[in-house]
Design an enzyme around this catalytic site. Structure first.
Site, mmCIF file in Angstrom:
data_model
loop_
_atom_site.group_PDB
_atom_site.id
_atom_site.type_symbol
_atom_site.label_atom_id
_atom_site.label_comp_id
_atom_site.label_asym_id
_atom_site.label_seq_id
_atom_site.Cartn_x
_atom_site.Cartn_y
_atom_site.Cartn_z
ATOM 1 N N GLY A 116 -13.830 43.031 45.827
ATOM 2 C CA GLY A 116 -12.450 42.967 45.382
ATOM 3 C C GLY A 116 -12.174 44.067 44.372
ATOM 4 O O GLY A 116 -13.093 44.625 43.772
ATOM 5 N N CYS A 117 -10.897 44.372 44.176
ATOM 6 C CA CYS A 117 -10.564 45.463 43.252
ATOM 7 C C CYS A 117 -11.007 45.132 41.831
ATOM 8 O O CYS A 117 -11.771 45.885 41.216
ATOM 9 C CB CYS A 117 -9.074 45.792 43.327
ATOM 10 S SG CYS A 117 -7.953 44.409 43.028
ATOM 11 N N TYR A 118 -10.528 44.022 41.289
ATOM 12 C CA TYR A 118 -10.909 43.665 39.923
ATOM 13 C C TYR A 118 -12.428 43.463 39.770
ATOM 14 O O TYR A 118 -13.030 43.962 38.799
ATOM 15 C CB TYR A 118 -10.190 42.391 39.480
ATOM 16 C CG TYR A 118 -8.685 42.482 39.397
ATOM 17 C CD1 TYR A 118 -8.060 43.439 38.605
ATOM 18 C CD2 TYR A 118 -7.876 41.595 40.097
ATOM 19 C CE1 TYR A 118 -6.682 43.508 38.500
ATOM 20 C CE2 TYR A 118 -6.488 41.642 40.004
ATOM 21 C CZ TYR A 118 -5.894 42.604 39.210
ATOM 22 O OH TYR A 118 -4.535 42.663 39.116
ATOM 23 N N THR A 120 -14.805 44.885 41.239
ATOM 24 C CA THR A 120 -15.507 46.175 41.230
ATOM 25 C C THR A 120 -15.723 46.646 39.795
ATOM 26 O O THR A 120 -16.834 47.045 39.415
ATOM 27 C CB THR A 120 -14.709 47.224 42.020
ATOM 28 O OG1 THR A 120 -14.664 46.837 43.400
ATOM 29 C CG2 THR A 120 -15.338 48.599 41.892
ATOM 30 N N PHE A 287 -9.943 52.796 37.509
ATOM 31 C CA PHE A 287 -10.120 53.202 38.903
ATOM 32 C C PHE A 287 -8.859 52.879 39.686
ATOM 33 O O PHE A 287 -7.959 52.198 39.189
ATOM 34 C CB PHE A 287 -11.349 52.534 39.527
ATOM 35 C CG PHE A 287 -11.367 51.019 39.450
ATOM 36 C CD1 PHE A 287 -11.148 50.242 40.578
ATOM 37 C CD2 PHE A 287 -11.632 50.372 38.249
ATOM 38 C CE1 PHE A 287 -11.182 48.855 40.508
ATOM 39 C CE2 PHE A 287 -11.671 48.985 38.167
ATOM 40 C CZ PHE A 287 -11.437 48.226 39.302
#
Length: 310
Positions: A116-118, A120, A287
């Site tokens: 997942g984005c968060y 990461t 990011f």
């Protein structure tokens, strides 16, 4: 050798479109996408996914589970960009920099779950420190992150960018029930033994994430200070093509962080800030939520898997 066939299932969503764009023009693979009239045809989708070499699922969780379950061809390999399988048995976590052997596991895996984005950012910061014993596994972790509105998917993008949209809030916190679906993923892959508190938010900009994890030095083992925390991260990511660790002298000169600084890249920038007098440290990650937080990471994992079959 025939070029590997890659099927993007759900290529009209935010992540799918970005993956398609990143792969456009490549000559080392063939892309399979379905025409609009066939995208919702279960039989046609099943045929497509079972005829490819690698399928990338850019779907909501339940359709992703169904798509993965529809694979009967043992030669088909799957990258799932949804959150459906990030803590599921039999799926390799698709964060190549997580440890020394992770890229090799991804390269050989039949099933890879894209992070997942968060998570990461949170896993990148906490994982090496927890494994090194510098942050206790039962530390009362709090993660706060602000993402661009594209993190909410196609519907959020359409809502924010609608021509008739009035002035909306500059910042919206959500997940106030502290039950966000990314929390178990952070706990598992950061090596924590206690559920972290995770507070996400959307800003009124399209993409980019700034994520922070505050630490109290008094709750860390003796000798764990800013210098050792930075050194641990620096050593862990030494030589990593897509992860940067900000040198202490550069971090000391920073007065703010721009969540959009790495937009359009697959890079992740980590830093350690703090105040020795007050015994406090702030771990940060910047990011692109559509890059290293989604499509960029999927293509990175795809390239690892492709290299293993050439």
């Amino acid at each position: 050798m025939t070029q590997p066939l890659v099927f993007i299932d759900g290529d009209q969503g935010t992540t799918g479109l970005q993956i398609h764009e990143r792969l456009h023009g490549r000559t080392d693979l063939r892309l399979l996408t379905l025409p609009a009239a066939e995208r919702k045809d279960p039989q046609r989708r099943s045929q497509a996914i079972n005829s490819c070499d690698i399928a990338i699922l850019c779907l909501p969780d339940e359709p992703a589970r169904q798509a993965a379950a529809s694979v009967v061809n043992p030669q088909v390999r799957v990258i799932d960009a949804s959150s459906a399988h990030r803590t599921a048995p039999g799926w390799v976590y698709g964060f190549p920099e997580m440890n020394a052997g992770q890229a090799g596991l991804i390269a050989q895996a039949r099933r890879v779950s894209n992070p997942g984005c968060y998570p990461t950012g949170a896993v990148a910061l906490l994982g090496p420190l927890v494994r090194a014993g510098l942050v206790p596994a039962d530390y009362p972790v709090v993660v706060h992150a602000v993402s661009g509105y594209s993190g909410g998917g196609r519907a959020a993008v359409d809502a924010y960018e609608a021509a008739d949209r009035g002035a909306g809030p500059a910042l919206q916190l959500y997940g106030l029930g502290l039950a966000h679906k990314h929390t178990p993923e952070i706990e598992r892959h950061a090596g924590l033994t206690q559920r972290p508190v995770f507070v996400p938010a959307y800003g009124a900009y399209r993409q980019g994430i700034v994520l922070t994890v505050p630490l109290q030095l008094r709750l860390l083992p003796p000798g764990a200070d800013m210098r050792r925390l930075h050194a641990c991260l620096q050593q862990h990511y030494e030589g990593a093509a897509h992860v940067q660790v900000v040198p202490p002298q550069d971090a000391a000169a920073h007065t703010h962080l721009d969540p959009q600084a790495l937009n359009g890249t697959n890079d992740l920038r980590l830093a350690v800030y703090g105040n020795a007098e007050h015994g406090q440290v702030l771990l940060t990650a910047v990011f692109d939520n559509l890059g290293k937080g989604a499509s960029g990471a999927a293509v990175q994992n795809l390239d690892l898997m492709l290299a293993a079959i050439r």
